[in-house]
Design an enzyme around this catalytic site. Structure first.
Site, PDB file in Angstrom:
ATOM      1  CB  CYS A 182      82.153  11.122   7.803  1.00 20.68           C
ATOM      2  SG  CYS A 182      83.553  10.624   8.834  1.00 20.68           S
TER       3      CYS A 182
ATOM      4  CG  LEU B  76      75.464  -0.396 -14.778  1.00 23.13           C
ATOM      5  CD1 LEU B  76      74.878  -1.510 -13.912  1.00 23.13           C
ATOM      6  CD2 LEU B  76      76.689   0.203 -14.109  1.00 23.13           C
ATOM      7  CD  GLU B  77      68.438   1.422 -16.584  1.00 33.09           C
ATOM      8  OE1 GLU B  77      68.282   2.552 -17.076  1.00 33.09           O
ATOM      9  OE2 GLU B  77      68.242   1.157 -15.388  1.00 33.09           O
TER      10      GLU B  77
ATOM     11  CG  HIS C  59      85.976   9.320   0.716  1.00 30.97           C
ATOM     12  ND1 HIS C  59      84.665   9.735   0.755  1.00 30.97           N
ATOM     13  CD2 HIS C  59      86.702  10.330   1.245  1.00 30.97           C
ATOM     14  CE1 HIS C  59      84.603  10.935   1.280  1.00 30.97           C
ATOM     15  NE2 HIS C  59      85.830  11.319   1.606  1.00 30.97           N
ATOM     16  CD  GLU C  60      89.889   5.802   1.718  1.00 27.22           C
ATOM     17  OE1 GLU C  60      90.732   6.716   1.769  1.00 27.22           O
ATOM     18  OE2 GLU C  60      88.864   5.775   2.446  1.00 27.22           O
TER      19      GLU C  60
ATOM     20  CG  ASP D 156      82.329  12.494   3.419  1.00 26.79           C
ATOM     21  OD1 ASP D 156      82.878  13.556   3.744  1.00 26.79           O
ATOM     22  OD2 ASP D 156      82.439  11.437   4.061  1.00 26.79           O
TER      23      ASP D 156
END
Length: 160
Positions: A60, A82-83, A101-102, A67
């Site tokens: 945070c 994507l590897e 988070h966003e 988090d």
């Protein structure tokens, strides 16, 4: 139509082509912010790839408290795939990063789009409860729009 399958039993029989991948098959002790990709052998076909990391952690930016959450990436590849080891090491860079988070979910989406140029991509973060509230964030991209778009939802509460 039949497909011939060859069983590879010894490491020496494995193909030598590494497609420019620098992390796969090597010991990597530190996180890296670099996503790697390899060629899609079926670029004319739409199919979904779903990657999930149940061990996502960040910090945070206000409290410094950790988090925890799960990041799910659902995409339709175009010319590149994507590897997964590079993704794991990329997500590892968030462990000590102060970020909401966003923002984390949107940055992950932006970095995946920049690395593999998918036809469509959706990144969802399912974050563990803090203070009794869980936060789930979904960000989407569609190449037909040429930009990140809003995820489709069925109701005002944002549930799919």
């Amino acid at each position: 139509m039949t497909h011939q399958t060859t069983l590879i039993t010894k490491r020496k029989d494995m193909p030598k082509k590494n497609y420019g991948l620098t992390m796969l098959g090597r010991k990597v002790a530190n996180p890296t912010g670099r996503l790697e990709a390899f060629p899609n052998k079926y670029p004319r076909r739409d199919y979904q790839v779903v990657l999930e990391s149940a061990e996502f952690t960040a910090v945070c930016p206000i409290t410094g408290q950790p988090d925890f959450g799960t990041i799910t990436i659902n995409y339709v590849p175009d010319k590149l795939i994507l590897e997964s080891k590079s993704l794991k090491l990329y997500l590892w860079t968030y462990r000590s990063r102060g970020i909401f988070h966003e923002e984390a979910v949107n940055l992950i989406l932006d970095d995946i789009v920049a690395a593999v140029h998918p036809r469509r991509c959706e990144v969802t973060g399912f974050f563990n409860a803090r203070g009794g509230i869980t936060i789930n964030v979904t960000a989407g991209y569609d190449c037909r729009e040429g930009r990140a778009g809003r995820p489709r939802t069925n109701n005002a509460r944002g549930q799919k």
